[in-house]
Motif scaffolding. Structure first.
Motif, short mmCIF file in Angstrom:
data_model
loop_
_atom_site.label_atom_id
_atom_site.label_comp_id
_atom_site.label_asym_id
_atom_site.label_seq_id
_atom_site.Cartn_x
_atom_site.Cartn_y
_atom_site.Cartn_z
N PHE A 68 0.89 -1.18 0.04
CA PHE A 68 0.03 -0.08 0.07
C PHE A 68 1.11 1.35 -0.07
CE2 PHE A 68 -3.54 -2.87 0.70
CZ PHE A 68 -4.64 -1.73 0.28
N VAL A 69 2.10 1.28 0.84
CA VAL A 69 2.92 2.50 0.59
C VAL A 69 3.57 2.39 -0.73
CG1 VAL A 69 5.03 3.28 1.58
CG2 VAL A 69 3.49 2.42 3.03
N ILE A 70 3.97 1.53 -1.46
CA ILE A 70 4.35 1.83 -2.80
C ILE A 70 3.35 2.12 -3.81
CG2 ILE A 70 5.26 0.44 -4.62
CD1 ILE A 70 6.58 -1.70 -2.88
N PHE A 71 2.13 1.67 -3.74
CA PHE A 71 0.94 2.24 -4.23
C PHE A 71 0.65 3.68 -4.24
CE2 PHE A 71 -3.39 2.93 -5.94
CZ PHE A 71 -3.33 1.92 -7.01
N THR A 72 0.70 4.02 -3.11
CA THR A 72 0.43 5.49 -2.83
C THR A 72 1.77 6.39 -3.24
OG1 THR A 72 -0.78 4.78 -0.58
CG2 THR A 72 -0.02 6.95 -0.75
N LEU A 73 2.94 5.88 -3.01
CA LEU A 73 4.06 6.79 -3.57
C LEU A 73 3.97 6.79 -5.17
CD1 LEU A 73 7.07 5.41 -1.49
CD2 LEU A 73 6.19 7.54 -1.15
N LEU A 74 3.55 5.76 -5.76
CA LEU A 74 3.26 5.97 -7.22
C LEU A 74 2.28 6.76 -7.62
CD1 LEU A 74 3.71 1.96 -8.33
CD2 LEU A 74 5.32 3.87 -8.68
N SER A 75 1.12 6.76 -6.70
CA SER A 75 0.14 7.56 -6.97
C SER A 75 0.81 9.17 -6.93
CB SER A 75 -1.02 7.49 -5.84
OG SER A 75 -1.56 6.07 -6.02
N ILE A 76 1.39 9.44 -5.78
CA ILE A 76 1.88 10.80 -5.54
C ILE A 76 2.60 11.30 -6.53
CG2 ILE A 76 3.21 12.23 -4.09
CD1 ILE A 76 2.39 10.55 -1.75
N ILE A 77 3.47 10.37 -7.23
CA ILE A 77 4.51 10.81 -8.28
C ILE A 77 3.88 10.90 -9.45
CG2 ILE A 77 6.38 9.89 -9.81
CD1 ILE A 77 7.32 7.98 -7.20
N ALA A 78 2.81 10.04 -9.96
CA ALA A 78 2.08 10.30 -11.17
C ALA A 78 0.98 11.26 -11.02
CB ALA A 78 1.10 8.85 -11.26
N VAL A 79 0.51 11.74 -10.02
CA VAL A 79 -0.40 12.93 -10.07
C VAL A 79 0.43 14.46 -9.89
CG1 VAL A 79 -2.34 14.00 -8.77
CG2 VAL A 79 -2.20 11.53 -9.06
N SER A 80 1.49 14.19 -9.12
CA SER A 80 2.34 15.62 -9.12
C SER A 80 3.04 15.69 -10.36
CB SER A 80 3.21 15.43 -7.91
OG SER A 80 4.12 14.13 -8.02
N GLY A 81 3.36 14.73 -10.93
CA GLY A 81 3.96 14.89 -12.63
C GLY A 81 3.00 15.47 -13.43
N HIS A 82 1.55 15.33 -13.52
CA HIS A 82 0.88 16.07 -14.18
C HIS A 82 -0.18 16.68 -13.48
CE1 HIS A 82 2.77 12.62 -16.40
NE2 HIS A 82 2.66 13.45 -17.63
N PRO A 83 0.05 17.74 -12.89
CA PRO A 83 -0.94 18.35 -11.97
C PRO A 83 -2.09 19.04 -13.04
CG PRO A 83 0.92 19.89 -12.28
CD PRO A 83 1.31 18.39 -12.70
N LYS A 84 -3.16 19.29 -12.37
CA LYS A 84 -4.26 19.98 -13.14
C LYS A 84 -3.94 21.51 -13.55
CE LYS A 84 -7.97 17.10 -11.35
NZ LYS A 84 -9.37 17.19 -10.51
N GLU A 85 -4.25 21.65 -14.62
CA GLU A 85 -4.13 23.18 -15.23
C GLU A 85 -5.56 23.92 -15.35
OE1 GLU A 85 -1.25 24.52 -15.48
OE2 GLU A 85 0.33 23.29 -15.27
N THR A 86 -5.52 24.95 -15.23
CA THR A 86 -6.90 25.89 -15.66
C THR A 86 -7.14 25.73 -17.14
OG1 THR A 86 -5.63 27.92 -15.88
CG2 THR A 86 -6.46 27.37 -13.52
N VAL A 87 -8.31 25.81 -17.63
CA VAL A 87 -8.36 25.70 -19.01
C VAL A 87 -8.06 26.94 -19.66
CG1 VAL A 87 -10.33 24.11 -18.60
CG2 VAL A 87 -10.91 26.64 -18.77
#
Length: 470
Positions: A347-366
């Motif tokens: 679960f820790v590995i899955f969480t770390l992968l999630s943080i890396i993936a989402v922070s690498g593609h943060p949401k932008e304004t349109v």
């Protein structure tokens, strides 16, 4: 005696961990929301627009489940009692703050749910579950333009906590509180409400078998009535979803990203483990644990099914982290220390992968800041009255209404009656300034009819007014 002492000590110790983790998650969401002037995401402008409509007109501008918008409006009114003017800036700030705190709040009911499960006192395990609940893919994605989902999921965990309390101690106050939170879910977000009803249906069906059919039917009827009352379009989608739920399978249309595939595999793996554990160690579980296990297994299989329509899969998969958490909490009670540590690391590995993936593609304004300032200049060329409407790309329409105080729509809403209602139909197409480092969007610009006159042109926008309507 020693085991009981360890358990009591551990149940007290995590309070600081819950608080610290909540602060960390709030800070991350706060940064995502306030790092840009506008609200990120396709529907970022939708929330402040709805709140401003309540404050100025006394009602929503677009039909929707109303709770979060009225809650935001109430907070703004309350703040204004201290001498603050109700401005667009204040509305944006309050909307962002409410979104920043919604997911961290779910740690409160989750604490109660973890206590019910009472796994072995392995600190890493409980920490891994807590971190996963607020920092895995779905909780991180539920930021900025998915505010209804986020708040409704907090209510969902509250509903589950009190429902489980009732199953354990049979106190009537708990069932009343669980029903209250179920209503809050229904008044906040349509999709979360549907998921909650499905999960409740599975739990009640497993517990009461045939006796559950009548009360569940009544509850479903009342629920449909609530949705019908507040949003007729969503009611129509709910009663006819079966006609489109497999229309464009996600796996066959290239709509599954690497994170999606990981979530599917992880969900199926947990479902298999859950089935095996429930079958081989059924006697080790309490009745309420078997109920949760059954409901979680069915949800994991149903919501991760790759042949679901791509749009449905994207929305439903956001809920997968909930049955994942509930299932692992139950089966952890029959795990030994070594198995718990292995589960924790996973679960820790899955969480770390999630943080890396989402922070690498943060949401932008349109729309970027410069383009937004250019959009505001259109006030001088577009008439603002009840007979004027602006047609814009999905996502841009919200900020257009926010900046210009006009009615807006998308080109798919245009029909013959549309032209009888509006005399001035304006089309906006965006050329540049979509967001930082991005010069395209997944949504098409509106198709401008041939019998249209260009009334504004710049580096960022072209604006047309429809003439000679038939």
């Amino acid at each position: 005696m020693k085991i009981e002492k360890l358990n009591n000590t551990f149940l007290k110790a995590p309070v600081a961990i819950y608080f610290l983790l909540g602060i960390i998650v709030f800070s991350i969401r706060f940064y995502f929301n306030f790092s840009q002037e506008l609200i990120p995401g396709v529907n970022g402008g939708y929330y402040p627009l709805q709140v401003r409509s309540i404050l100025t007109n006394g009602h929503l501008g677009f039909s929707d489940m109303p709770l979060i918008f009225y809650f935001d409006a109430f907070l703004i009114k309350f703040i204004s009692l201290f001498g603050f003017s109700i401005t667009d800036s204040l509305i944006l700030s309050v909307v962002k703050i409410v979104d920043s705190i919604s997911i961290p709040l779910l740690l409160l009911p989750l604490y109660k749910i973890v206590q019910f499960s009472n796994p072995l006192p392995v600190k890493l395990f409980k920490f891994s579950i807590l971190a996963f609940s607020v920092l895995s893919f779905s909780p991180l994605i539920l930021t900025s333009d998915l505010q209804k989902n986020a708040l409704a999921i907090f209510f969902l965990f509250c509903f589950l906590a009190y429902y489980l309390s009732f199953q354990i101690n049979r106190k009537k106050v708990n069932i009343f509180l669980s029903i209250a939170f179920l209503i809050f879910i229904g008044l906040t977000h349509f999709g979360t409400f549907v998921f909650s009803m499905f999960f409740l249906f599975l739990m009640v069906l497993y517990t009461y078998k045939k006796k559950a059919i009548f009360p569940i039917s009544i509850l479903i009827t009342i629920s449909l009535g609530i949705v019908f009352l507040f949003d007729f379009s969503r009611f129509n989608r709910l009663v006819s979803f079966w006609t489109v739920v497999f229309e464009k399978p996600a796996v066959l249309n290239g709509m599954l990203s690497p994170p999606d595939l990981l979530i599917i595999l992880f969900s199926i793996f947990l479902a298999i483990i859950g089935i095996i554990t429930l079958k081989t160690k059924s006697n080790n579980f309490k009745p309420f644990q078997k109920t949760i296990l059954f409901a979680s297994i069915v949800c994991l299989i149903a919501l991760s099914f790759p042949l679901l329509d791509g749009e449905y899969f994207k929305r439903l998969s956001l809920f997968l982290f909930i049955p994942q958490i509930l299932l692992i909490l139950q089966i952890s009670t029959v795990f030994n220390v070594k198995q718990l540590k292995t589960t924790s690391i996973s679960f820790v590995i899955f969480t770390l992968l999630s943080i890396i993936a989402v922070s690498g593609h943060p949401k932008e304004t349109v729309i970027d800041k410069i383009a937004y300032e250019e959009l505001r200049k259109l006030k001088s060329v577009i008439k603002n009255d009840n007979e004027t409407i602006i047609i814009a790309r999905h996502g841009l329409e919200w900020w257009t209404a926010w900046a210009l105080h006009t009615k807006v729509g998308q080109d798919k809403a245009i029909d013959s009656v549309f032209f009888e209602k509006y005399k001035n139909v304006i089309f906006i197409t965006q050329i540049n300034g979509f967001s930082k480092d991005i010069q395209r969007t997944p949504f098409h610009e509106p198709n401008v009819p041939e019998n249209s006159e260009m009334i504004f042109s710049s580096e960022y926008f072209k604006v047309f007014k429809l003439n000679n309507r038939q």
